[in-house]
Design an enzyme around this catalytic site. Structure first.
Site, short mmCIF file in Angstrom:
data_model
loop_
_atom_site.label_atom_id
_atom_site.label_comp_id
_atom_site.label_asym_id
_atom_site.label_seq_id
_atom_site.Cartn_x
_atom_site.Cartn_y
_atom_site.Cartn_z
N CYS A 50 1.97 -44.12 56.24
CA CYS A 50 1.17 -44.85 55.24
C CYS A 50 2.02 -45.89 54.51
O CYS A 50 3.03 -45.55 53.88
CB CYS A 50 0.56 -43.85 54.24
SG CYS A 50 -0.22 -44.62 52.81
N CYS A 53 2.12 -45.33 50.77
CA CYS A 53 3.00 -44.21 50.43
C CYS A 53 4.45 -44.66 50.36
O CYS A 53 5.21 -44.24 49.47
CB CYS A 53 2.84 -43.09 51.45
SG CYS A 53 1.17 -42.40 51.58
#
Length: 411
Positions: A50, A53
Site C-alpha cells: 500500500c 501505508c
C-alpha cells in the site's frame, strides 16, 4: 584516521537513534488479541504493497516517539494485515491504512488527517475520560483559547447528563466534552434553565433545545463544526471553494435559515473534489454536496454577490436546482470503474515495478493461454489420421509389389 573514527562514531549514533525510534512502535502479531486488554493501544493496520501505508510509516514512528516522550499511557503498534488477516478482520479492518485506538473492549476509528499532531491529539483525547471537568474560570478560559468548538454540560445529576455522557463516549473521536458549574462560566452569560448543554464557537454560544433540535447526538454531531471552516478530504461535509468572505458572510448572517441543513467551508485546490464527483471543477467555484446520496449541485451562472449565493442555496433546499451524480446503479458502476482506475494509477505512481508485476504478470499469463488455445492442433484431425492408417498401409504394400519388377530390371 580521525575522519574514519568520526564517521564510524556518527554511523553508530545514527544506528542507535534509528533503533531507539523503532522501539517506540511495536510490531504486533496474532498474540496481540490476548495481551492488549490491560493497555490502551494505538494501532496502524497496514499492508506492504500500500502506497498510503508507506507514506504514513515515518509519521507513525514520530507519533510513537511523541507519545512515549510525553508520558502518555497509549502504546503504539503496527500490524501487517496481510500476514495476520484474521486479526485484521476481527478488528473490522476494511481498508489500508486503518488506524484504531483500542481501549478495553472499545475500538475507536481515526478518520482525520494523517499528520503527527492530529494523530497524537486524537490518541490523547480518546485515551482520557469522555467528559472532563472544568473546575475553575481559569481552566475554562484556557480551554476556550485551545479549542475552536467547546461543548460544556452545566448542572447536576439528570437525565440530560446521562445522555450527554453517552454522546461523549460516542463522539469523543471528533471533539472534547467538558462539564462545569454555572459559576465557572462568564458572568455575561444567562442560561434560561439548568441543566443545559452549551456549545461555544464562532465567538458566541448556543444552547441545546431538545424540542427544537431533536436528539442530542444529532445536535452535537452538527454543531461540532465551526460555522465556516477549512475543508479537507476527511471532513464529513464538503463545499467547493470560492470567494471565502462571501460564503463566510452567508454562514454567519443566514445561520437561522441554513444551519440545520448545510455546513459551510472552503477547500484549497480542486483535486479532492474532482475525485469525489469524478469530474473537473474550475477554481474558484461553488459546489454543494449531499453526502447522504452522493449528489452534488452546481450553480447555473458564476456567483458574484451574496444574493446570488443565497438564491442558489435556497434552490437546492427547495428542490428546484439540478442535481448531478447520485448513488444509482449507473453511478455505482462508474464509481467502481473510476476507483479501479485510480487505484491502478496510484500503484504505478508509487511503485512502477510493483505495478508491472501485479498487473503485467496476469495479463502475460492470460495472453499465453489465449495464444496456446488458438494455435493448438485440432483433436478431430488426429482421430481422422488414425482411422485412415490401415488403408494407407495396404496401399503402400500394393505399390511396393508393383514396383519390384522394375527394380529387378534395373539390376
Amino acid at each position: 584516521m580521525a575522519e574514519v573514527k568520526a564517521s564510524l562514531i556518527s554511523g553508530v549514533v545514527l544506528a542507535f537513534l534509528s533503533s531507539a525510534v523503532l522501539a517506540f512502535v511495536e510490531d504486533l502479531d496474532d498474540t496481540f488479541k490476548d495481551t492488549r486488554v490491560n493497555d490502551i493501544w494505538l494501532v496502524d493496520f497496514y499492508t506492504p504493497w500500500c502506497g498510503y501505508c508507506k507514506k504514513l510509516e515515518p509519521v507513525w514512528y514520530e507519533v510513537g516517539v511523541e507519545l512515549r516522550s510525553s508520558g502518555s499511557p497509549v502504546r503504539v503498534g503496527k500490524m501487517d494485515a496481510t500476514a495476520y488477516s484474521g486479526m485484521a478482520s476481527e478488528f473490522g479492518v476494511r481498508g489500508y491504512p486503518t488506524i484504531k485506538l483500542l481501549k478495553g473492549d472499545l475500538a475507536y476509528n481515526y478518520k482525520g488527517p494523517r499528520t503527527k499532531d492530529d494523530i497524537v491529539e486524537f490518541a490523547n483525547r480518546v485515551a482520557g475520560p469522555a467528559v472532563r471537568a472544568l473546575p475553575s474560570k481559569q481552566m475554562f478560559e484556557h480551554m476556550m483559547k485551545r479549542h475552536d468548538v467547546l461543548f460544556v454540560y452545566v448542572g447536576g445529576e439528570s437525565t440530560l447528563k446521562e445522555k450527554y455522557n453517552d454522546v461523549a463516549s460516542e463522539l469523543i473521536v471528533y471533539t472534547y466534552f467538558f462539564s462545569a458549574s454555572e459559576e465557572v462560566l462568564p458572568e455575561s452569560m444567562s442560561l434560561p434553565e439548568l441543566p443545559a448543554v452549551i456549545v461555544f464557537k464562532d465567538g458566541a454560544y448556543f444552547t441545546y433545545d431538545e424540542y427544537e433540535d431533536g436528539s442530542l447526538s444529532s445536535w452535537v454531531n452538527k454543531e461540532r463544526f465551526q460555522g465556516y471552516l477549512q475543508i479537507d478530504g476527511f471532513t464529513l461535509y464538503e463545499l467547493g471553494e470560492t470567494g471565502g468572505a462571501l460564503i463566510q458572510r452567508v454562514a454567519k448572517e443566514y445561520r437561522e435559515h441554513f444551519n440545520s441543513d448545510f455546513q459551510f467551508g472552503h477547500m484549497d485546490g480542486n483535486d479532492y473534489i474532482n475525485s469525489l464527483i469524478m469530474g473537473e471543477v474550475t477554481v474558484p467555484s461553488v459546489i454543494i454536496l449531499n453526502t447522504s446520496n452522493e449528489q452534488y449541485f452546481l450553480p447555473g451562472e458564476p456567483i458574484e454577490t451574496m444574493e446570488q449565493l443565497v438564491q442558489f442555496i435556497s434552490s437546492v433546499l427547495n428542490g428546484s436546482a439540478q442535481a448531478y451524480g447520485g448513488d444509482g446503479i449507473i453511478q455505482r458502476i462508474k464509481r467502481v470503474a473510476f476507483d479501479a482506475r485510480s487505484t491502478i494509477m496510484s500503484v504505478f505512481r508509487s511503485s512502477p515495478l510493483l505495478g508491472c508485476f501485479l498487473f503485467g504478470l496476469p495479463l502475460g499469463v492470460i495472453s499465453l493461454m489465449c495464444y496456446g488455445i488458438c494455435t493448438a492442433e485440432s483433436d478431430d484431425g488426429s482421430d481422422d489420421i488414425d482411422l485412415e492408417g490401415p488403408d494407407d498401409g495396404e496401399n503402400e504394400e500394393e505399390d511396393v509389389g508393383e514396383k519390384d519388377p522394375e527394380v529387378k530390371k534395373t539390376d
